[in-house]
Design a protein around this motif. Sequence first.
Motif, PDB file in Angstrom:
ATOM      1  N   THR A   4       0.830  -1.203   0.000  1.00 45.72           N
ATOM      2  CA  THR A   4       0.000   0.000   0.000  1.00 45.72           C
ATOM      3  C   THR A   4       0.864   1.253   0.000  1.00 45.72           C
ATOM      4  OG1 THR A   4      -1.685   1.239   1.212  1.00 45.72           O
ATOM      5  CG2 THR A   4      -0.197  -0.115   2.525  1.00 45.72           C
ATOM      6  N   LEU A  41     -10.618 -10.193  -0.688  1.00 49.93           N
ATOM      7  CA  LEU A  41     -11.217  -8.982  -1.224  1.00 49.93           C
ATOM      8  C   LEU A  41     -12.708  -9.231  -1.412  1.00 49.93           C
ATOM      9  CD1 LEU A  41      -8.557  -7.930  -3.886  1.00 49.93           C
ATOM     10  CD2 LEU A  41      -8.890  -7.002  -1.589  1.00 49.93           C
ATOM     11  N   ASP A  42     -13.527  -8.295  -0.931  1.00 55.29           N
ATOM     12  CA  ASP A  42     -14.967  -8.448  -1.119  1.00 55.29           C
ATOM     13  C   ASP A  42     -15.325  -8.084  -2.565  1.00 55.29           C
ATOM     14  OD1 ASP A  42     -15.153  -5.666  -1.289  1.00 55.29           O
ATOM     15  OD2 ASP A  42     -16.101  -5.424   0.665  1.00 55.29           O
ATOM     16  N   PRO A  43     -16.585  -8.233  -2.971  1.00 58.56           N
ATOM     17  CA  PRO A  43     -16.976  -7.994  -4.366  1.00 58.56           C
ATOM     18  C   PRO A  43     -16.642  -6.596  -4.904  1.00 58.56           C
ATOM     19  CG  PRO A  43     -18.711  -9.173  -3.230  1.00 58.56           C
ATOM     20  CD  PRO A  43     -17.694  -8.794  -2.190  1.00 58.56           C
ATOM     21  N   VAL A  44     -16.504  -5.597  -4.014  1.00 59.82           N
ATOM     22  CA  VAL A  44     -16.175  -4.254  -4.494  1.00 59.82           C
ATOM     23  C   VAL A  44     -14.696  -3.914  -4.313  1.00 59.82           C
ATOM     24  CG1 VAL A  44     -18.509  -3.319  -4.243  1.00 59.82           C
ATOM     25  CG2 VAL A  44     -16.912  -3.171  -2.338  1.00 59.82           C
ATOM     26  N   GLY A  45     -13.898  -4.888  -3.887  1.00 58.25           N
ATOM     27  CA  GLY A  45     -12.450  -4.688  -3.790  1.00 58.25           C
ATOM     28  C   GLY A  45     -11.933  -4.260  -2.439  1.00 58.25           C
ATOM     29  N   ASN A  46     -12.763  -4.259  -1.401  1.00 61.83           N
ATOM     30  CA  ASN A  46     -12.305  -3.924  -0.056  1.00 61.83           C
ATOM     31  C   ASN A  46     -11.632  -5.138   0.586  1.00 61.83           C
ATOM     32  OD1 ASN A  46     -13.415  -1.253   0.035  1.00 61.83           O
ATOM     33  ND2 ASN A  46     -15.428  -2.197   0.283  1.00 61.83           N
ATOM     34  N   LEU A  47     -10.555  -4.891   1.308  1.00 62.67           N
ATOM     35  CA  LEU A  47      -9.867  -5.953   2.024  1.00 62.67           C
ATOM     36  C   LEU A  47     -10.634  -6.282   3.295  1.00 62.67           C
ATOM     37  CD1 LEU A  47      -7.399  -7.813   2.448  1.00 62.67           C
ATOM     38  CD2 LEU A  47      -6.311  -5.888   3.624  1.00 62.67           C
TER      39      LEU A  47
END
Length: 153
Positions: A4, A41-47
Amino acid sequence: MISTPHGSLGYLSETCSPDDLRRLRRERGITRFQTQDRGLLDPVGNLVVAGRVDSLVKRRGAFVDIGRIEAAATELPEVRAACCLQRASDSAIVLAVAGPDPAAAAELRRKLRAPLGADLPDRVVALPSLPLLPGGKVDRRSVRELLNLEDVV
């Protein structure tokens, strides 16, 4: 591995182990850390952090997440902090908690039966407080010594 541009070195130098220093790098504005966290990663790209690799232990042929046990214990109003350890000699899981009266340990185990089911710790020890590291985390090594559990992994 977590990479990051928004990371920091994240450790107090006096508490950072040589292994942690080897896993932590900052190059060209990017912080990289080889972590023991489990995530996806969730479906929207959040860790989404789903626990730690080192919190999974095997007991009687099944994996138990000791982080889940600690989380369930700290949800009880009388528990201020919790630390779960596993004894190497018999794979028993010991939960040390801070807050309740030591005589209340058996009652705490009973309260944890419903949320934990088969992951219920084998033993609960209530202490006045748990030793902390400078960063505020429970000092697992000191808890092991405090409980005189030399064979805890």
